[in-house]
Design an enzyme around this catalytic site. Sequence first.
Site, PDB file in Angstrom:
ATOM      1  N   LYS A 116       3.766   9.203   8.823  1.00 26.58           N
ATOM      2  CA  LYS A 116       3.525   8.651  10.159  1.00 26.58           C
ATOM      3  C   LYS A 116       4.484   9.191  11.233  1.00 26.58           C
ATOM      4  CE  LYS A 116       0.581   5.233   8.297  1.00 26.58           C
ATOM      5  NZ  LYS A 116       0.526   4.245   7.259  1.00 26.58           N
ATOM      6  N   ASP A 165       9.075   2.932   0.167  1.00 28.16           N
ATOM      7  CA  ASP A 165       7.991   3.534   0.929  1.00 28.16           C
ATOM      8  C   ASP A 165       8.218   3.184   2.392  1.00 28.16           C
ATOM      9  OD1 ASP A 165       5.725   4.238   2.280  1.00 28.16           O
ATOM     10  OD2 ASP A 165       4.336   3.553   0.726  1.00 28.16           O
ATOM     11  N   TYR A 172       0.849  -1.187   0.000  1.00 29.34           N
ATOM     12  CA  TYR A 172       0.000   0.000   0.000  1.00 29.34           C
ATOM     13  C   TYR A 172       0.883   1.233   0.000  1.00 29.34           C
ATOM     14  CZ  TYR A 172      -3.595   3.355   1.521  1.00 29.34           C
ATOM     15  OH  TYR A 172      -4.458   4.419   1.607  1.00 29.34           O
TER      16      TYR A 172
HETATM   17  C1  LIG Z   1      -0.085   4.702   5.828  1.00 31.83           C
HETATM   18  C2  LIG Z   1       0.712   4.424   4.609  1.00 31.83           C
HETATM   19  C3  LIG Z   1       0.713   5.263   3.490  1.00 31.83           C
HETATM   20  C4  LIG Z   1      -0.256   6.397   3.357  1.00 31.83           C
HETATM   21  O1  LIG Z   1      -0.061   7.390   4.280  1.00 31.83           O
HETATM   22  P1  LIG Z   1      -1.305   8.382   4.618  1.00 31.83           P
HETATM   23  O2  LIG Z   1      -0.706   9.372   5.535  1.00 31.83           O
HETATM   24  O3  LIG Z   1      -2.363   7.504   5.209  1.00 31.83           O
HETATM   25  O4  LIG Z   1      -1.728   8.973   3.321  1.00 31.83           O
HETATM   26  C5  LIG Z   1       1.599   5.011   2.471  1.00 31.83           C
HETATM   27  N1  LIG Z   1       2.431   3.970   2.515  1.00 31.83           N
HETATM   28  C6  LIG Z   1       2.471   3.122   3.561  1.00 31.83           C
HETATM   29  C7  LIG Z   1       3.438   2.007   3.569  1.00 31.83           C
HETATM   30  C8  LIG Z   1       1.580   3.303   4.622  1.00 31.83           C
HETATM   31  O5  LIG Z   1       1.566   2.415   5.623  1.00 31.83           O
END
Ligand SMILES: *Cc1c(COP(=O)(O)O)cnc(C)c1O
Length: 438
Positions: A273, A245, A150
Amino acid sequence: MNKPALRRHDRSEMLHARACLHMPGGVNSPVRAFGAVGGTPPFIVSGRGNAIIDADGNTYCDYVGSWGPLILGHAHPRVVEAVVKAAGSGLSFGACHAAEIELAEAIRARMPHLELLRLVNSGTEAAMSAIRLARAATGRDKIVKFAGCYHGHADSFLVQAGSGALTFGTPSSPGVPLAVAADTLLARYNDLDSVSACFAGNTDSIACVIVEPVAGNMGVMPPRPGFLAGLRQLCDRHGALLVFDEVITGFRVHPGGAAALYGIAPDLTVLGKIIGGGLPVGAFGGRAELMRELAPLGPVYQAGTLSGNPLACAAGIATLRVLEEENPYERIDRLAVRLESGLRNAIRAAGQAGTVNRVGSMLTLFFGPEEVRSLIDAVRADTARFARWHGAMLKAGHYLPPAQFEAMFVSAAHTESDIDATIEAAGHVLNALSGDAT
Ligand SMILES: *Cc1c(COP(=O)(O)O)cnc(C)c1O
């Protein structure tokens, strides 16, 4: 103290009904609706340390931590103090201020491969911007992502695997144009051959490979030894960029993130985060020559009214500073190991089938398969059993992610006795599940 409510969830139920009048599903992010596990989501009124309290006065030991940002726990005094202090001086300027530099310096001190970086407001925005940059820098349109990873909800990432879908993606959400999805190639996590196949079928047209270096969004899944190094080699061989990511893993699995943990330097990194300490922040960064393509230095447009917001920067700086000073990684990893082995033992003692995957302080209990190394293993998980487990744990006061394919997070606010209490509750719950399964 308030009197306990008539029933333990009356107030949350009333709030949920009211929320549903105004917001689709009563939520602002789908997983919060508890669709995967059933039941009414508790409405949270406060959090402190490891604990959250709902509108009915129930206290939970929290293993969600706002989905990862709260590595120091809820309302850490230093973070709150920094935000309050910043707020007193103005909420937003839409202009340059020193806290942006401080946050950038704090990130770069731990992640020197981010030679330049830009702050944004969410992980989604960061990932979306990073691939725009990768496409511009390479002059190529296609990207490779892994099924089950994701990267936020931008169109290019909402693409799902189908059998043989290694060359053409199909959208996994209505509203994503086929033309956009077609530029997202899907590969299998932990399977370098599937990545090679993407490159073989798309010569000189792949801009980047984007990966969660530790998968967290199909449940926690560690990279196989050699997987990330293999991605690095494949990208180099084919002139594509490697994008990590690290929205979850950054400042979580190691002070320097997964890049430092596994010793692989990506070209671009996506963060979120933890770097916002609970406020909305994302960032992307990488090799200076790539980042210089961004406006105003270069032609690649990217902007944000609230980007680098002073409160968000203050929360991020304070969080990274406490992490630096207290270096809690070894301790929280040890707690996570304790939880992992406690849960494994509880599963076994209850005669259940399942396993626990863990990297650092992120972990997932899968019901069903004895080993989860790929998305194919993960989707074999017994989600109905997970739902019952989740409901029973919630009732016992342990707040776990309300979906099988998510990560539990241990924070610096957890203690050994919290972990042991959760393991003990898990034992009772798992035994009870065994009882009603047979
Ligand atoms: C949470 C998450 C995102 C998206 O971040 P948001 O602040 O919710 O838009 C992207 N990549 C990873 C791996 C995530 O866990």
